[in-house]
Write a protein that holds these residues in place. Structure first.
Motif, mmCIF file in Angstrom:
data_model
loop_
_atom_site.group_PDB
_atom_site.id
_atom_site.type_symbol
_atom_site.label_atom_id
_atom_site.label_comp_id
_atom_site.label_asym_id
_atom_site.label_seq_id
_atom_site.Cartn_x
_atom_site.Cartn_y
_atom_site.Cartn_z
ATOM 1 N N CYS A 84 35.280 30.167 24.454
ATOM 2 C CA CYS A 84 36.230 29.835 25.520
ATOM 3 C C CYS A 84 35.719 30.353 26.859
ATOM 4 O O CYS A 84 34.977 31.326 26.926
ATOM 5 C CB CYS A 84 37.597 30.450 25.228
ATOM 6 S SG CYS A 84 38.462 29.628 23.886
ATOM 7 N N LEU A 86 37.364 31.525 30.576
ATOM 8 C CA LEU A 86 38.542 31.854 31.374
ATOM 9 C C LEU A 86 38.084 32.059 32.812
ATOM 10 O O LEU A 86 37.144 32.817 33.053
ATOM 11 C CB LEU A 86 39.222 33.124 30.862
ATOM 12 C CG LEU A 86 40.106 33.002 29.631
ATOM 13 C CD1 LEU A 86 39.330 32.555 28.413
ATOM 14 C CD2 LEU A 86 40.818 34.298 29.357
ATOM 15 N N ALA A 90 43.437 32.755 35.742
ATOM 16 C CA ALA A 90 43.978 32.547 34.391
ATOM 17 C C ALA A 90 44.943 33.678 34.050
ATOM 18 O O ALA A 90 44.637 34.856 34.256
ATOM 19 C CB ALA A 90 42.856 32.494 33.361
ATOM 20 N N LEU A 92 47.181 34.610 30.683
ATOM 21 C CA LEU A 92 47.524 34.302 29.299
ATOM 22 C C LEU A 92 48.694 35.189 28.907
ATOM 23 O O LEU A 92 48.547 36.406 28.769
ATOM 24 C CB LEU A 92 46.325 34.536 28.379
ATOM 25 C CG LEU A 92 45.243 33.455 28.426
ATOM 26 C CD1 LEU A 92 44.532 33.422 29.758
ATOM 27 C CD2 LEU A 92 44.258 33.649 27.302
ATOM 28 N N ILE A 98 44.525 30.617 22.166
ATOM 29 C CA ILE A 98 43.669 29.652 22.843
ATOM 30 C C ILE A 98 42.619 29.180 21.840
ATOM 31 O O ILE A 98 41.854 29.987 21.308
ATOM 32 C CB ILE A 98 42.981 30.281 24.077
ATOM 33 C CG1 ILE A 98 44.007 30.904 25.028
ATOM 34 C CG2 ILE A 98 42.110 29.243 24.775
ATOM 35 C CD1 ILE A 98 45.010 29.928 25.605
ATOM 36 N N VAL A 104 40.294 27.752 30.413
ATOM 37 C CA VAL A 104 41.589 28.225 30.894
ATOM 38 C C VAL A 104 41.479 28.526 32.383
ATOM 39 O O VAL A 104 40.670 29.355 32.790
ATOM 40 C CB VAL A 104 42.056 29.486 30.134
ATOM 41 C CG1 VAL A 104 43.435 29.915 30.611
ATOM 42 C CG2 VAL A 104 42.053 29.242 28.633
ATOM 43 N N VAL A 108 49.222 30.311 30.955
ATOM 44 C CA VAL A 108 49.464 29.828 29.595
ATOM 45 C C VAL A 108 50.762 30.458 29.099
ATOM 46 O O VAL A 108 50.929 31.677 29.129
ATOM 47 C CB VAL A 108 48.290 30.185 28.657
ATOM 48 C CG1 VAL A 108 48.588 29.755 27.231
ATOM 49 C CG2 VAL A 108 46.994 29.560 29.159
ATOM 50 N N LEU A 119 43.233 21.967 29.154
ATOM 51 C CA LEU A 119 44.035 22.700 28.191
ATOM 52 C C LEU A 119 45.327 21.939 27.899
ATOM 53 O O LEU A 119 45.988 21.456 28.818
ATOM 54 C CB LEU A 119 44.357 24.084 28.774
ATOM 55 C CG LEU A 119 44.713 25.189 27.809
ATOM 56 C CD1 LEU A 119 43.566 25.465 26.838
ATOM 57 C CD2 LEU A 119 45.055 26.462 28.560
#
Length: 128
Positions: A84, A86, A90, A92, A98, A104, A108, A119
């Motif tokens: 991933c 980020l 971002a 989260l 994720i 990202v 989220v 996403l």
């Protein structure tokens, strides 16, 4: 895991009982805040910084960096799948997941399961 102080002067904080797997790179940039009990799978990139690029007459390398979008914030009990990325800004929220290979860029939702580029929400933790 590698930590690189590039693109800003932000701090990196890693909460207790969090695990960051091999191959992950964390850039200091505008800061990274990782909560408690977070799992980060292999080969992820956390890049809380953005290169400036608007001047065509100056190389990107010489233009420096854009203002911060807030760094990267990862709240408690988050799971980030392998590979991933980020980016700066971002956020989260607690308990989210994720999926592997995701990008990202923004916020989220807590306890949501999200995956892809762009996403997309796949569901919620605890739903059947």
């Amino acid at each position: 895991m590698r930590i690189k102080p590039v693109g800003g002067s932000g701090d990196i904080r890693i909460g207790k009982s969090s695990f960051i797997n091999s191959g992950t790179v964390i850039f200091g940039g505008n800061g990274v805040d990782i909560g408690e009990h977070v799992l980060i799978a292999p080969n992820c990139t956390l890049a809380p910084t953005n290169h400036a690029f608007s001047d065509r007459e100056t190389s990107i390398r010489e233009q420096g960096f854009l203002p911060s979008k807030g760094g990267i914030i990862i709240e408690d009990d988050v799971w980030i799948g392998a590979n991933c990325v980020l980016l700066d800004g971002a956020v989260l929220r607690k308990g989210c997941i994720i999926g592997a290979g995701s990008l990202v860029r923004g916020e989220v939702e807590a306890y949501s399961i999200q995956s892809g580029n762009p996403l997309a929400k796949m569901g919620m933790r605890g739903e059947r």
